[in-house]
Design a protein around this motif. Structure first.
Motif, PDB file in Angstrom:
ATOM      1  N   PHE A 129       0.817  -1.211   0.000  1.00  0.00           N
ATOM      2  CA  PHE A 129       0.000   0.000   0.000  1.00  0.00           C
ATOM      3  C   PHE A 129       0.853   1.265   0.000  1.00  0.00           C
ATOM      4  CE2 PHE A 129      -4.098  -1.974   1.507  1.00  0.00           C
ATOM      5  CZ  PHE A 129      -4.836  -1.486   0.443  1.00  0.00           C
ATOM      6  N   LEU A 130       2.057   1.172   0.560  1.00  0.00           N
ATOM      7  CA  LEU A 130       2.894   2.354   0.677  1.00  0.00           C
ATOM      8  C   LEU A 130       3.287   2.930  -0.677  1.00  0.00           C
ATOM      9  CD1 LEU A 130       5.269   1.216   3.573  1.00  0.00           C
ATOM     10  CD2 LEU A 130       3.299   2.749   3.720  1.00  0.00           C
ATOM     11  N   ILE A 131       3.353   2.063  -1.693  1.00  0.00           N
ATOM     12  CA  ILE A 131       3.811   2.529  -2.990  1.00  0.00           C
ATOM     13  C   ILE A 131       2.723   3.242  -3.779  1.00  0.00           C
ATOM     14  CG2 ILE A 131       3.260   0.460  -4.351  1.00  0.00           C
ATOM     15  CD1 ILE A 131       5.934   0.769  -5.754  1.00  0.00           C
ATOM     16  N   VAL A 132       1.445   3.023  -3.385  1.00  0.00           N
ATOM     17  CA  VAL A 132       0.329   3.590  -4.157  1.00  0.00           C
ATOM     18  C   VAL A 132       0.385   5.115  -4.230  1.00  0.00           C
ATOM     19  CG1 VAL A 132      -2.178   3.810  -4.301  1.00  0.00           C
ATOM     20  CG2 VAL A 132      -1.143   1.602  -3.737  1.00  0.00           C
ATOM     21  N   PRO A 133       0.447   5.846  -3.089  1.00  0.00           N
ATOM     22  CA  PRO A 133       0.489   7.313  -3.195  1.00  0.00           C
ATOM     23  C   PRO A 133       1.745   7.822  -3.893  1.00  0.00           C
ATOM     24  CG  PRO A 133       0.840   6.609  -0.928  1.00  0.00           C
ATOM     25  CD  PRO A 133       0.399   5.411  -1.675  1.00  0.00           C
ATOM     26  N   PHE A 134       2.866   7.066  -3.787  1.00  0.00           N
ATOM     27  CA  PHE A 134       4.081   7.504  -4.466  1.00  0.00           C
ATOM     28  C   PHE A 134       3.942   7.385  -5.985  1.00  0.00           C
ATOM     29  CE2 PHE A 134       6.518   5.961  -0.480  1.00  0.00           C
ATOM     30  CZ  PHE A 134       6.141   7.119   0.191  1.00  0.00           C
ATOM     31  N   LEU A 135       3.329   6.305  -6.445  1.00  0.00           N
ATOM     32  CA  LEU A 135       3.112   6.137  -7.885  1.00  0.00           C
ATOM     33  C   LEU A 135       2.192   7.221  -8.423  1.00  0.00           C
ATOM     34  CD1 LEU A 135       2.718   2.259  -8.164  1.00  0.00           C
ATOM     35  CD2 LEU A 135       4.609   3.640  -9.036  1.00  0.00           C
ATOM     36  N   ILE A 136       1.142   7.524  -7.674  1.00  0.00           N
ATOM     37  CA  ILE A 136       0.230   8.592  -8.102  1.00  0.00           C
ATOM     38  C   ILE A 136       0.968   9.932  -8.133  1.00  0.00           C
ATOM     39  CG2 ILE A 136      -1.832   9.897  -7.468  1.00  0.00           C
ATOM     40  CD1 ILE A 136      -2.960   7.298  -6.300  1.00  0.00           C
ATOM     41  N   GLY A 137       1.775  10.193  -7.091  1.00  0.00           N
ATOM     42  CA  GLY A 137       2.530  11.442  -7.056  1.00  0.00           C
ATOM     43  C   GLY A 137       3.499  11.564  -8.199  1.00  0.00           C
ATOM     44  N   TRP A 138       4.251  10.493  -8.484  1.00  0.00           N
ATOM     45  CA  TRP A 138       5.197  10.538  -9.598  1.00  0.00           C
ATOM     46  C   TRP A 138       4.474  10.696 -10.936  1.00  0.00           C
ATOM     47  CZ3 TRP A 138       8.196   6.288  -6.703  1.00  0.00           C
ATOM     48  CH2 TRP A 138       9.337   6.832  -6.104  1.00  0.00           C
ATOM     49  N   ALA A 139       3.315  10.078 -11.070  1.00  0.00           N
ATOM     50  CA  ALA A 139       2.544  10.199 -12.315  1.00  0.00           C
ATOM     51  C   ALA A 139       2.158  11.654 -12.554  1.00  0.00           C
ATOM     52  CB  ALA A 139       1.303   9.309 -12.253  1.00  0.00           C
TER      53      ALA A 139
END
Length: 494
Positions: free
Chosen positions: A377-387
């Protein structure tokens, strides 16, 4: 040392769009994988699946919308009409660093389409009287053939300083509002006027970049967060003509939007107290009540970001309190048939949804059901942020190479963590204390200086070209950790 104008442009690319969609899809997959791996009950899985589906659809819709934003390019006939407009710049000053103030004024002289008049209002500064800058500016503006006024008024706040400029420019067709630390790119005013070729457009927002983006980690992350927000959320709203907030460093309004609402602008109160902040969002609201509010991605301005956590905290708290008041006004006054009304409603929904989901996963599930979210779950907001921050990489600056931009882009996890923790708590605290309507910054003088190591007189030096038909105005060094860059502004002699 490299002598050049500080410029920037926003590059549009289909590859950026494709990469953003790919990262968003990866975020959805990671969320789905996390739900399956956590062994939640069937009902919880169903609820969370619905949440991820709604979140993905909102993000995908926003991604499509902000890639639909276009730089306005009017016809030659419309260009001639725009050239005939009287453009007045309103520049309030309060306890500003002299170096940044002078840099702002220099950028006015370097415009490809100069303003017809510039109105500087010193709002009762307590840190100095700017005598040297004032003397230089009045002479430089007169030499350039530009009408200007310089007033010093008792301290009444930014709105009253702007109003003083409005009152001495009753013939203006367009008011351009800037901050005292705004350094306009050479074509900023020319570009920000272009959308006014469409009669329904009532206000135009510029794109704000940080002059001091590489001063420290805070300015890097803030620049990343701020620019990404402009090129995603605000660009998406601009495609619908429903920008909710223009930025103070650079915005333009049809003159009647400002003049006709001047009394209510100066007299706004909330819970019986005068509102001293959220000026730009109120002017944007006035514009939305008359027509469309858009953003012009090619109108670029550079401004100084807070370099200390305490300064940033005061600024952000002011924004959150102002945002709370303004959102209430939007729901009360905007027509329900307009895009802006529904944009505000969706924004409330997103804040409530994200907060509820976070509380559910971190509190309810562990305490009530004994299940904790998996590490995926930790990677989800980071992927959205990088996108979303891929748009940041699309900003091409004359003082930064793509390597430096990429390094800043990689810092998105810091922005995400700060947004989900500290800024989220500050948001709710700001909402709860929105009745505190004071300004809160620069009360004891300038908090950011153009060059922290030297004085303004040492960072700006005047030179003349003895055998040329141009006049060169001050060369100002920008302090960068990696490179030494100067702004060299030139203009034709008159």
């Amino acid at each position: 040392m490299t002598n050049r104008l500080l410029t920037a442009r926003v590059h549009r690319s289909g590859m950026v769009f494709a990469a953003a969609v790919t990262l968003l899809a990866a975020a959805v997959w990671a969320a789905h994988h996390g739900v399956q791996a956590a062994h939640y009950g069937d009902q919880a899985v169903s609820r969370l699946a619905a949440v991820w589906a709604i979140t993905f659809l909102l993000l995908l819709s926003q991604t499509i919308m902000y890639h639909c934003e276009r730089t306005r390019r009017p016809s030659p006939r419309a260009h001639r009409q725009l050239d005939g407009l009287h453009v007045a710049v309103l520049l309030p000053v309060y306890n500003e660093d002299e170096g940044y103030l002078r840099l702002s004024l220099e950028s006015m002289l370097a415009q490809t389409r100069r303003p017809d008049s510039v109105h500087v209002v010193d709002d009762g500064s307590t840190s100095g009287d700017y005598a040297a800058v004032r003397t230089w500016w009045l002479h430089a503006a007169r030499t350039a053939g530009m009408a200007t006024t310089w007033q010093r008024t008792p301290n009444g706040g930014k709105r009253h300083a702007q109003a003083a400029g409005v009152r001495v420019s009753p013939g203006a067709d367009v008011y351009v509002t800037v901050d005292s630390d705004s350094c306009l790119a050479p074509n900023a005013i020319e570009e920000i006027l272009l959308p006014f070729a469409r009669p329904k457009v009532q206000s135009v927002a510029g794109i704000v970049l940080a002059t001091n983006s590489r001063r420290n980690l805070l300015t890097r992350v803030t620049d990343l967060w701020f620019v990404t927000g402009q090129l995603t959320d605000r660009s998406a709203l601009s495609a619908m003509g429903a920008v909710l907030v223009n930025s103070g460093p650079l915005a333009a309004y049809r003159a009647p939007v400002v003049r006709d609402n001047l009394d209510s602008y100066l007299g706004e109160t909330f819970m019986g107290r005068p509102v001293m902040f959220s000026d730009d969002s109120l002017l944007t609201l006035y514009a939305l009540l008359r027509g469309r509010a858009v953003q012009q991605p090619s109108a670029i301005v550079f401004t100084a970001l807070p370099e200390k956590a305490s300064h940033f905290a005061r600024m952000y708290m002011r924004w959150m309190r102002g945002s709370t008041i303004r959102s209430l006004w939007r729901m009360r006054y905007l027509p329900v048939t307009g895009w802006a009304y529904w944009a505000q409603l969706i924004r409330w929904f997103q804040v409530a949804l994200s907060t509820t989901v976070l509380a559910w996963l971190l509190i309810v599930e562990p305490v009530r059901y004994g299940t904790t979210p998996p590490a995926s779950f930790l990677i989800v907001p980071f992927l959205i942020g990088w996108a979303q921050a891929l748009r940041y990489l699309g900003v091409i600056r004359s003082d930064e190479c793509i390597r430096q931009r990429a390094i800043t882009w990689l810092l998105m996890p810091a922005a995400v963590l700060g947004s989900w923790t500290v800024l989220r708590a500050m948001r709710w605290y700001g909402m709860a204390t929105c009745a505190r309507t004071g300004w809160g910054t620069r009360q004891n003088g300038a908090e950011v200086t153009l060059n922290a190591k030297t004085s303004a007189s040492e960072t700006a030096e005047r030179t003349a070209l003895p055998d040329d038909d141009t006049m060169r105005i001050p060369v100002v060094k920008l302090l960068n950790p990696d490179t030494e860059t100067t702004l060299q502004l030139t203009l034709p002699a008159r």
